[in-house]
Design a protein around this motif. Sequence first.
Motif, mmCIF file in Angstrom:
data_model
loop_
_atom_site.group_PDB
_atom_site.id
_atom_site.type_symbol
_atom_site.label_atom_id
_atom_site.label_comp_id
_atom_site.label_asym_id
_atom_site.label_seq_id
_atom_site.Cartn_x
_atom_site.Cartn_y
_atom_site.Cartn_z
ATOM 1 N N LEU A 175 -2.772 1.816 9.281
ATOM 2 C CA LEU A 175 -3.778 2.856 9.292
ATOM 3 C C LEU A 175 -4.490 2.821 7.949
ATOM 4 N N ALA A 176 -5.816 2.876 7.970
ATOM 5 C CA ALA A 176 -6.566 2.856 6.725
ATOM 6 C C ALA A 176 -6.187 4.078 5.898
ATOM 7 N N LYS A 177 -6.016 3.874 4.593
ATOM 8 C CA LYS A 177 -5.728 4.986 3.712
ATOM 9 C C LYS A 177 -6.273 4.678 2.339
ATOM 10 N N LEU A 237 -5.854 1.746 -0.981
ATOM 11 C CA LEU A 237 -5.749 0.749 0.074
ATOM 12 C C LEU A 237 -4.352 0.146 0.127
ATOM 13 N N ASP A 238 -3.915 -0.151 1.331
ATOM 14 C CA ASP A 238 -2.660 -0.868 1.540
ATOM 15 C C ASP A 238 -3.012 -2.300 1.923
ATOM 16 N N PHE A 239 -2.823 -3.218 0.980
ATOM 17 C CA PHE A 239 -3.188 -4.610 1.218
ATOM 18 C C PHE A 239 -2.125 -5.376 1.989
ATOM 19 N N GLY A 240 -0.972 -4.761 2.244
ATOM 20 C CA GLY A 240 0.043 -5.399 3.067
ATOM 21 C C GLY A 240 0.804 -6.510 2.391
ATOM 22 N N LEU A 241 0.889 -6.495 1.062
ATOM 23 C CA LEU A 241 1.620 -7.523 0.337
ATOM 24 C C LEU A 241 2.712 -6.873 -0.496
ATOM 25 N N LEU A 242 3.946 -7.309 -0.291
ATOM 26 C CA LEU A 242 5.077 -6.819 -1.076
ATOM 27 C C LEU A 242 5.504 -7.877 -2.079
ATOM 28 N N ILE A 243 5.790 -7.442 -3.296
ATOM 29 C CA ILE A 243 6.350 -8.304 -4.328
ATOM 30 C C ILE A 243 7.602 -7.622 -4.855
ATOM 31 N N ASP A 244 8.708 -8.338 -4.803
ATOM 32 C CA ASP A 244 10.002 -7.763 -5.155
ATOM 33 C C ASP A 244 10.264 -6.488 -4.358
ATOM 34 N N ASN A 289 -7.728 -3.556 8.485
ATOM 35 C CA ASN A 289 -6.735 -4.624 8.509
ATOM 36 C C ASN A 289 -7.067 -5.639 7.414
ATOM 37 N N TRP A 290 -6.130 -5.819 6.486
ATOM 38 C CA TRP A 290 -6.361 -6.686 5.336
ATOM 39 C C TRP A 290 -5.504 -7.931 5.411
ATOM 40 N N GLN A 291 -6.052 -9.036 4.954
ATOM 41 C CA GLN A 291 -5.284 -10.265 4.813
ATOM 42 C C GLN A 291 -5.097 -10.545 3.330
ATOM 43 N N ALA A 292 -3.852 -10.726 2.913
ATOM 44 C CA ALA A 292 -3.540 -11.076 1.531
ATOM 45 C C ALA A 292 -3.494 -12.596 1.407
ATOM 46 N N HIS A 293 -4.299 -13.142 0.501
ATOM 47 C CA HIS A 293 -4.402 -14.591 0.340
ATOM 48 C C HIS A 293 -3.614 -15.110 -0.864
ATOM 49 N N GLY A 294 -2.957 -14.221 -1.566
ATOM 50 C CA GLY A 294 -2.121 -14.644 -2.685
ATOM 51 C C GLY A 294 -2.867 -14.752 -3.992
ATOM 52 N N PRO A 335 6.145 7.217 -6.326
ATOM 53 C CA PRO A 335 7.577 7.534 -6.199
ATOM 54 C C PRO A 335 8.474 6.315 -6.011
ATOM 55 N N GLU A 336 7.978 5.292 -5.321
ATOM 56 C CA GLU A 336 8.825 4.125 -5.079
ATOM 57 C C GLU A 336 8.924 3.209 -6.290
ATOM 58 N N SER A 337 8.184 3.527 -7.360
ATOM 59 C CA SER A 337 8.211 2.704 -8.553
ATOM 60 C C SER A 337 9.541 2.869 -9.288
ATOM 61 N N SER A 338 9.908 1.851 -10.045
ATOM 62 C CA SER A 338 11.156 1.896 -10.805
ATOM 63 C C SER A 338 10.997 2.546 -12.170
ATOM 64 N N CYS A 339 9.797 3.008 -12.506
ATOM 65 C CA CYS A 339 9.589 3.715 -13.768
ATOM 66 C C CYS A 339 8.821 5.001 -13.519
ATOM 67 N N GLN A 340 8.950 5.932 -14.414
ATOM 68 C CA GLN A 340 8.320 7.236 -14.248
ATOM 69 C C GLN A 340 6.978 7.284 -14.978
ATOM 70 N N LYS A 341 6.032 6.551 -14.457
ATOM 71 C CA LYS A 341 4.685 6.629 -15.007
ATOM 72 C C LYS A 341 3.699 6.277 -13.906
ATOM 73 N N ARG A 342 2.469 6.702 -14.090
ATOM 74 C CA ARG A 342 1.449 6.401 -13.087
ATOM 75 C C ARG A 342 1.197 4.897 -13.019
ATOM 76 N N GLN A 343 0.950 4.421 -11.804
ATOM 77 C CA GLN A 343 0.626 3.021 -11.564
ATOM 78 C C GLN A 343 -0.815 2.947 -11.046
ATOM 79 N N ARG A 344 -1.458 1.796 -11.250
ATOM 80 C CA ARG A 344 -2.837 1.631 -10.791
ATOM 81 C C ARG A 344 -2.864 1.134 -9.343
ATOM 82 N N HIS A 345 -3.837 1.652 -8.579
ATOM 83 C CA HIS A 345 -3.964 1.318 -7.163
ATOM 84 C C HIS A 345 -5.451 1.191 -6.822
ATOM 85 N N THR A 346 -5.819 0.179 -6.059
ATOM 86 C CA THR A 346 -7.204 -0.003 -5.632
ATOM 87 C C THR A 346 -7.561 0.990 -4.523
ATOM 88 N N ALA A 347 -8.740 1.577 -4.641
ATOM 89 C CA ALA A 347 -9.217 2.563 -3.668
ATOM 90 C C ALA A 347 -10.685 2.282 -3.355
#
Length: 329
Positions: A20-22, A25-32, A80-85, A287-299
């Motif tokens: 679902l678009a949000k 953006l959720d690019f659908g790529l997980l790292i670690d 729907n996004w495609q992650a190309h690496g 919240p899912e981050s391993s540190c307590q600070k803001r993270q950057r996210h594309t919107a």
Amino acid sequence: MNKIVTGIFVTALLYSSITLAKNPLDFGLLIDGKPIRTADPSAHVWSDGRLYVYTSHDEECQHDFHMKDWHVFSTDDMVNWQAHGAVLSVAELSWADDYAWAPDAAYKNGKYYFVFPAGTGIKDRVTPSNSTKWMGIGIAESDSPTGPFKDVIDAPLWREPYANDPALFIDDDGKAYLYFHGQNFDYYVVEMADDMRSIQGDFIKMDMGGYEPKMEGPWVFKRDDLYYFTMPEGNRVLTYYTATSPKGPWQYRGVIMEQEHQSNNHHSIVQYQGQWLLFYHRWLETPESSCQKRQRHTAVEYLYFNPDGSIVPVTRTEQGVADFPNRTR
């Protein structure tokens, strides 16, 4: 190991995700096991009809913007996004080993060009006189918009002035102009040589109408007969100028988007399927981050213009462009 993925441990490899678009953006790529952290989005529409977003990559809980590679994502419906690496890594550069910051891309001469900042050394924020950090701008080529890109000149485009945050604009006549943030060298533009492998002529100090605040991350685009020079003013508030030439003189027009959390914001503006879009990044509690600070996210948000060409100020939304497929049917 393939240099394109050096240092990247992808637990859920590249895939096209149906989500679902949000916003962000959720690019659908997980790292670690965690969604990739992206910033500095550079959006372009190429001849295949897809929209591509080139981003910098924040490593999880990274310290002080030590960044190692750049990524690209594409879509044909903004849902729907495609992650190309990773399209390029500093591990592939002979002249830099760090600071894979805000990139841009362009198409010319039948090739795709990826322009990027990178550097060496350390920035000592406590004792600036001890800093050894240097940054320059490189350019890489590919036959594909998703890379891999190759640094064919094996050097930065120049070494002085110190520079980053490049924006590469191709005008209707095919001329390519490079804008950037430079140390004590802002509001300059330089023309690229036709082969896109060097700069041509001198740096040109643009006439900004007498208003030249601190800035980063310029982005230039053209709409109808009007050129727009946009930037994070004070590194935080998105503002803009307009002109009838890509070299100015420019007229200051005001704010596109106010700041959030007193944090930096880099952006791009593109028209896709009849809709103007503003891509940017947000600093959010994660919240899912391993540190307590803001993270950057594309919107992303919709962008609108008044009849006189001025930009209607944009407000951040949680919905973003979730209804995009319904608008373009």
